[in-house]
Design an enzyme around this catalytic site. Structure first.
Site, short mmCIF file in Angstrom:
data_model
loop_
_atom_site.label_atom_id
_atom_site.label_comp_id
_atom_site.label_asym_id
_atom_site.label_seq_id
_atom_site.Cartn_x
_atom_site.Cartn_y
_atom_site.Cartn_z
N ASP A 132 2.08 4.72 1.47
CA ASP A 132 2.07 5.48 3.01
C ASP A 132 2.14 6.82 2.62
OD1 ASP A 132 2.58 3.15 4.42
OD2 ASP A 132 4.45 2.99 3.55
N ASP A 138 -3.98 3.34 5.20
CA ASP A 138 -4.00 4.11 6.43
C ASP A 138 -3.30 5.69 6.10
OD1 ASP A 138 -1.16 3.54 6.30
OD2 ASP A 138 -1.41 2.04 7.41
N ASP A 177 0.96 -1.26 -0.04
CA ASP A 177 -0.04 -0.02 0.01
C ASP A 177 0.85 1.24 -0.08
OD1 ASP A 177 1.12 -0.39 2.48
OD2 ASP A 177 -0.87 0.05 3.51
#
EC number: 2.7.7.19
Length: 479
Positions: free
Chosen positions: A204, A253, A202
């Protein structure tokens, strides 16, 4: 008694707004609780749902084309959510629905809807780096740090990854270009932009409007997939939120930071995207290697870390003219640990104007001592460093959130000594201070080192607090 309000009792305009929104005459309690929300409710009521449906469909076509969902299903899910309040009688749930609908109404178009229109031309700004030349050096450095002893019985708390990550990554690449003043990236994807051989999962990110962005994205995923999406906040990670699907699989996130923090984060511009300066990332990696679980990660897949390390080393060699000849001078700086008081004293006088740095391993103790100093010049860089820094009477005071490794009783392991030095250098970079000589010595101190076993380690600071979450399906916000 839950009576309907008398039409003559309340201002007709406010009553009409609430009545239109709820699809019913509000009770006395509903009216009095919701009347202060009348302006937000009116915005929701007049919101053009057809345009919104069109934007979501375009987002789906561009970023989620492989998801098997029809246009009519998307429309039904959107209209169903925007009429959910008509079947809701719990005041708390009504407040949640209003808050989340308000986010969609006021922000979605500017945050995610804009990704569907023609993008500005990409400014190609890549430099060709000779990463291969640094691979052997990186391997040597990491090998000396590969000292963790893996407990096979230990269950590692790594998250499960959603199949939607690849779709969200595609969206994030465009988002980073469109919103490069408020969102920057770091980690493996940012290094991939420098070295295409880097593997990444993913993306960041650091951003200044994390909560709003994640809510908008959660709804986009919900409307496209039909899945219940949950946003979680973790108490021991500052300003951190994560989106998970209904099966607790990790989607994306984000750390939220203030705009003034964003302004001082060192960054470089590549293909219309700002990434955290790889020099800063290299220092942060050195700092994080003092964390025992990061060393365990290294032992499991050293080649993955080698590619990243070589990329960052080549960047600092090219950018700062670092010469890797083993000249270390006074690096790592001398570190003495007081295990009872959980403070490490770092001797800094050979490199900086402050003579020493007191590194606290308990944040509350540092906060208390700063108050006693009656000093108001501390710098808080939030999740960028996970620490406050203060320089007072030629002494730096700071907090270190990681474990401290010991190579013998009362002796700080050189991996942690370098991590503490890197932590101080992060401050120097963030405040535009001098750091290049110290950086050169620090990196050279990592060359030609033997493995030193870990004798023991201090525990991390325990963070109080409870987990927060937003459950869209159940209309619950707990923060």
């Amino acid at each position: 008694m839950n009576r309907n309000p008398d039409q003559n009792t309340f201002p007709n305009i406010t009553l009409k707004i609430i009545e239109t929104y709820l699809g019913r005459v509000p009770s006395v309690n509903e009216y009095h609780m919701l009347k202060l929300q009348a302006r937000n409710i009116q915005k929701i009521t007049v919101f053009n749902k057809d345009i919104f449906v069109s934007l979501v469909k375009k987002n789906k076509k561009r970023f989620f084309s492989d998801v098997d969902t029809s246009a009519s299903e998307i429309k039904d899910r959107i209209l169903s959510y925007f009429s959910k309040q008509t079947q809701t009688y719990n005041i708390g749930k009504l407040f949640t629905i209003i808050e989340l609908q308000s986010v969609l109404v006021t922000t979605y178009t500017d945050i995610l809807g804009v990704l569907t229109i023609k993008a500005p031309n990409v400014i190609s700004s890549k430099i060709s780096y000779n990463v291969t030349s640094m691979e052997e050096l990186a391997r040597d450095m990491l090998n000396s740090m590969n000292v963790a002893v893996i407990d096979k019985a230990k269950v590692m708390g790594r998250h499960n990854v959603s199949s939607l990550v690849k779709n969200v990554n595609k969206l994030m690449e465009e988002y980073l270009r469109r919103h490069n003043k408020s969102c920057i990236c770091y980690g493996s994807y940012s290094l991939y932009l420098i070295n295409p051989n880097i593997r990444y999962g993913d993306i960041d990110i650091l951003q200044t409007n994390s909560r709003t962005f994640l809510i908008d994205l959660a709804f986009l995923i919900k409307f496209i997939t039909g899945n219940n999406i949950i946003l979680s906040k973790i108490p021991y990670l500052r300003n951190y939120m994560v989106i998970k699907d209904e099966n607790d699989n990790h989607i994306i996130d984000s750390f939220n930071i203030r705009q003034d923090t964003m302004n001082v984060v060192p960054k470089i511009f590549i293909d219309n995207i700002y990434i955290v300066d790889p020099t800063f990332q290299l220092l942060n990696m050195i700092k994080m290697k003092t964390q025992i679980d990061r060393l365990e990660d290294l032992s499991k897949d050293p080649e993955k870390f080698n590619a990243r390390m070589a990329t960052m080393l080549e960047y600092v060699r090219y950018t700062h003219g670092i010469v890797f000849d083993g000249t270390r001078n006074n690096m790592p700086m001398k570190c003495i640990i007081d295990e009872n008081n959980r403070i490490v004293t770092v001797t800094t006088k050979d490199y900086f104007s402050f003579k020493k740095c007191l590194v606290y391993l308990d944040e509350n103790v540092l906060s208390s001592d700063i108050l006693d100093l009656n000093a108001d010049t501390s710098c808080d860089f939030e999740s960028v460093t996970n620490s406050v820094y203060l320089i007072h009477d030629n002494i730096m005071y700071t907090y270190f959130s990681n474990t401290i490794l010991l190579s013998d009783k009362g002796k700080v392991h050189e991996i942690s000594a370098r991590g503490l030095c890197a932590h101080i250098l992060l401050y120097q970079m963030l405040t535009s201070g001098e750091y290049k000589q110290c950086l050169s010595d620090l990196l050279n101190s990592m060359m030609n080192r033997d493995k030193i076993p870990i004798y023991s380690h201090t525990e991390r600071d325990k963070k109080p607090g409870r987990h927060g979450f937003i459950n869209i399906e159940k209309d619950i916000i707990v923060f």
